[in-house]
Scaffold this active site. Structure first.
Site, PDB file in Angstrom:
ATOM      1  N   HIS A  51      -8.714   0.911  -6.489  1.00 28.37           N
ATOM      2  CA  HIS A  51      -8.187   0.048  -5.486  1.00 28.37           C
ATOM      3  C   HIS A  51      -6.628   0.197  -5.756  1.00 28.37           C
ATOM      4  O   HIS A  51      -6.268   0.575  -6.848  1.00 28.37           O
ATOM      5  CB  HIS A  51      -8.356  -1.337  -5.971  1.00 28.37           C
ATOM      6  CG  HIS A  51      -9.740  -1.672  -5.487  1.00 28.37           C
ATOM      7  ND1 HIS A  51     -10.346  -1.777  -4.370  1.00 28.37           N
ATOM      8  CD2 HIS A  51     -11.000  -1.990  -6.181  1.00 28.37           C
ATOM      9  CE1 HIS A  51     -11.545  -2.177  -4.421  1.00 28.37           C
ATOM     10  NE2 HIS A  51     -11.858  -2.297  -5.560  1.00 28.37           N
TER      11      HIS A  51
ATOM     12  N   TYR B  76       0.731  -1.253   0.099  1.00 28.29           N
ATOM     13  CA  TYR B  76      -0.096  -0.045  -0.123  1.00 28.29           C
ATOM     14  C   TYR B  76       0.789   1.171   0.030  1.00 28.29           C
ATOM     15  O   TYR B  76       0.241   2.258   0.075  1.00 28.29           O
ATOM     16  CB  TYR B  76      -0.983  -0.098   1.197  1.00 28.29           C
ATOM     17  CG  TYR B  76      -1.943  -1.372   1.100  1.00 28.29           C
ATOM     18  CD1 TYR B  76      -2.869  -1.053   0.288  1.00 28.29           C
ATOM     19  CD2 TYR B  76      -1.941  -2.262   2.081  1.00 28.29           C
ATOM     20  CE1 TYR B  76      -3.852  -2.315   0.039  1.00 28.29           C
ATOM     21  CE2 TYR B  76      -2.806  -3.171   2.147  1.00 28.29           C
ATOM     22  CZ  TYR B  76      -3.846  -3.211   1.030  1.00 28.29           C
ATOM     23  OH  TYR B  76      -4.539  -4.363   0.980  1.00 28.29           O
TER      24      TYR B  76
HETATM   25  O1  CA2 Z   1      -5.946  -2.333  -2.849  1.00 32.19           O
HETATM   26  C1  CA2 Z   1      -7.133  -1.540  -2.363  1.00 32.19           C
HETATM   27  O2  CA2 Z   1      -7.290  -0.338  -2.155  1.00 32.19           O
HETATM   28  C2  CA2 Z   1      -8.240  -2.331  -1.368  1.00 32.19           C
HETATM   29  O3  CA2 Z   1      -9.252  -1.899  -1.588  1.00 32.19           O
HETATM   30  C3  CA2 Z   1      -7.558  -2.404   0.029  1.00 32.19           C
HETATM   31  C4  CA2 Z   1      -8.188  -3.229   1.035  1.00 32.19           C
HETATM   32  C5  CA2 Z   1      -8.370  -4.458   0.503  1.00 32.19           C
HETATM   33  O4  CA2 Z   1      -9.306  -5.531   1.290  1.00 32.19           O
HETATM   34  C6  CA2 Z   1      -8.787  -4.667  -0.931  1.00 32.19           C
HETATM   35  O5  CA2 Z   1      -8.829  -5.974  -1.467  1.00 32.19           O
HETATM   36  C7  CA2 Z   1      -8.096  -3.946  -1.866  1.00 32.19           C
HETATM   37  C8  CA2 Z   1      -7.489  -3.213   2.397  1.00 32.19           C
HETATM   38  C9  CA2 Z   1      -7.022  -1.973   2.946  1.00 32.19           C
HETATM   39  C10 CA2 Z   1      -6.194  -2.246   4.070  1.00 32.19           C
HETATM   40  O6  CA2 Z   1      -5.529  -1.066   4.085  1.00 32.19           O
HETATM   41  C11 CA2 Z   1      -4.232  -1.196   4.835  1.00 32.19           C
HETATM   42  C12 CA2 Z   1      -3.461  -0.248   4.471  1.00 32.19           C
HETATM   43  C13 CA2 Z   1      -2.409   0.042   5.126  1.00 32.19           C
HETATM   44  C14 CA2 Z   1      -1.861  -1.199   5.959  1.00 32.19           C
HETATM   45  C15 CA2 Z   1      -2.732  -2.153   6.270  1.00 32.19           C
HETATM   46  C16 CA2 Z   1      -3.938  -2.168   5.441  1.00 32.19           C
END
Ligand code: CA2
Length: 142
Positions: free
Chosen positions: A97, A22
């Protein structure tokens, strides 16, 4: 022109955890860049870890704003109610995403939001939000 950015669960952790997937920048930092890059767009920002709060925000902005850039996070793959909310509003929703959901676990390939979205951007990191803003800007100036 008003565009709402709505981020779902756990996206408040951007820049703090899992930088390999991310990135290293918090969304608040990135938002200042977006506001500088798109001075003509009034950008509202809302993040919540709570499903009903995301639905309330979609209802709040979904009839007056020009566009919504929506990353529903994990609810993308689980929430019929969020899919229904996107279907019910008037403002076009561009689903974004950060990661390429199609290159990850199988369950991330299904979205309850995509059938009701005007488009989907995935896998381009935070730049996906800037591309979504550019798209809405071009729509209204065309
Ligand atoms: O890729 C994306 O933007 C997602 O929407 C992010 C979601 C995931 O469940 C989707 O499948 C794809 C998860 C967000 C978690 O974000 C974090 C950011 C930093 C650290 C940990 C989690």
């Amino acid at each position: 022109m008003r565009v709402a950015i709505i981020n779902g669960p756990n996206l408040n952790l951007l820049g703090k955890r899992e930088p390999r997937i991310y990135g290293t920048q918090s969304f608040e930092e990135f938002l200042t860049v977006l506001r500088t890059e798109f001075p003509a767009v009034e950008i509202s920002y809302f993040q919540s870890n709570v499903e009903g709060e995301l639905i309330n925000e979609l209802h709040r902005v979904g009839f007056e704003y020009t566009g919504i850039i929506f990353n529903p996070g994990g609810y993308t793959h689980t929430s019929v109610a969020i899919g229904d909310a996107v279907a019910a509003i008037k403002t076009p929703v561009l689903e974004v995403h950060i990661s390429n959901v199609h290159a990850r676990e199988e369950f991330r390939r299904h979205s309850y939001v995509s059938p009701h979205a005007i488009g989907v951007i995935a896998g381009l990191g935070l730049q996906g939000y800037a591309l979504a803003l550019a798209w809405f800007s071009n729509q209204t100036s065309a």
